[in-house]
Design a protein around this motif. Structure first.
Motif, PDB file in Angstrom:
ATOM      1  N   LYS A 119       2.112   6.361  -7.182  1.00  0.00           N
ATOM      2  CA  LYS A 119       1.236   6.657  -7.083  1.00  0.00           C
ATOM      3  C   LYS A 119       1.460   9.441  -7.056  1.00  0.00           C
ATOM      4  O   LYS A 119       1.285   9.344  -8.367  1.00  0.00           O
ATOM      5  N   ILE A 120       1.738   8.792  -6.306  1.00  0.00           N
ATOM      6  CA  ILE A 120       2.522  11.014  -5.550  1.00  0.00           C
ATOM      7  C   ILE A 120       3.561  11.091  -6.548  1.00  0.00           C
ATOM      8  O   ILE A 120       3.340  12.471  -7.243  1.00  0.00           O
TER       9      ILE A 120
ATOM     10  N   LEU B  94       0.572  -1.481   0.144  1.00  0.00           N
ATOM     11  CA  LEU B  94      -0.025   0.250  -0.025  1.00  0.00           C
ATOM     12  C   LEU B  94       0.407   0.852  -0.198  1.00  0.00           C
ATOM     13  O   LEU B  94      -0.039   1.765  -0.747  1.00  0.00           O
ATOM     14  N   LEU B  95       2.264   1.330   0.884  1.00  0.00           N
ATOM     15  CA  LEU B  95       2.462   3.287   0.515  1.00  0.00           C
ATOM     16  C   LEU B  95       3.325   2.803  -0.451  1.00  0.00           C
ATOM     17  O   LEU B  95       4.012   3.496  -1.098  1.00  0.00           O
ATOM     18  N   THR B  96       3.602   1.752  -1.143  1.00  0.00           N
ATOM     19  CA  THR B  96       4.537   1.648  -2.170  1.00  0.00           C
ATOM     20  C   THR B  96       3.582   1.795  -3.315  1.00  0.00           C
ATOM     21  O   THR B  96       4.532   2.953  -4.079  1.00  0.00           O
ATOM     22  N   SER B  97       2.115   1.884  -3.412  1.00  0.00           N
ATOM     23  CA  SER B  97       1.905   2.039  -4.590  1.00  0.00           C
ATOM     24  C   SER B  97       1.249   3.177  -4.150  1.00  0.00           C
ATOM     25  O   SER B  97       1.060   4.580  -5.047  1.00  0.00           O
ATOM     26  N   ALA B  98       1.013   3.936  -2.966  1.00  0.00           N
ATOM     27  CA  ALA B  98       1.115   5.406  -2.565  1.00  0.00           C
ATOM     28  C   ALA B  98       1.849   6.326  -2.587  1.00  0.00           C
ATOM     29  O   ALA B  98       2.005   7.182  -3.821  1.00  0.00           O
ATOM     30  N   LEU B  99       2.918   5.904  -3.029  1.00  0.00           N
ATOM     31  CA  LEU B  99       4.319   6.666  -3.335  1.00  0.00           C
ATOM     32  C   LEU B  99       4.504   6.902  -4.971  1.00  0.00           C
ATOM     33  O   LEU B  99       5.249   7.350  -5.277  1.00  0.00           O
TER      34      LEU B  99
END
Length: 60
Positions: A14-15, A7-12
């Protein structure tokens, strides 16, 4: 634990993607405006040359 990391990797990702897309858009806008500015300057110089040529003929 792997789920949180994903989830953190996905959010990063995306940002970073959003920032990169924004930066590319800004650069494209600068290039577009620069081309338009150059065209405006060219038109202005051509107008100035015509006025100077007319003034030179009137002087004679």
């Amino acid at each position: 634990m792997a789920g949180v990391a994903g989830l953190l990797t996905s959010a990063l990702v995306k940002i970073v993607g959003d920032k990169l897309g924004s930066t590319i858009g800004q650069q494209a806008n600068l290039v577009w405006n620069f081309s338009r500015d150059l065209e405006d300057m060219k038109d202005t110089l051509e107008s100035m040359a015509a006025v100077l040529k007319y003034a030179e003929r009137r002087r004679i």
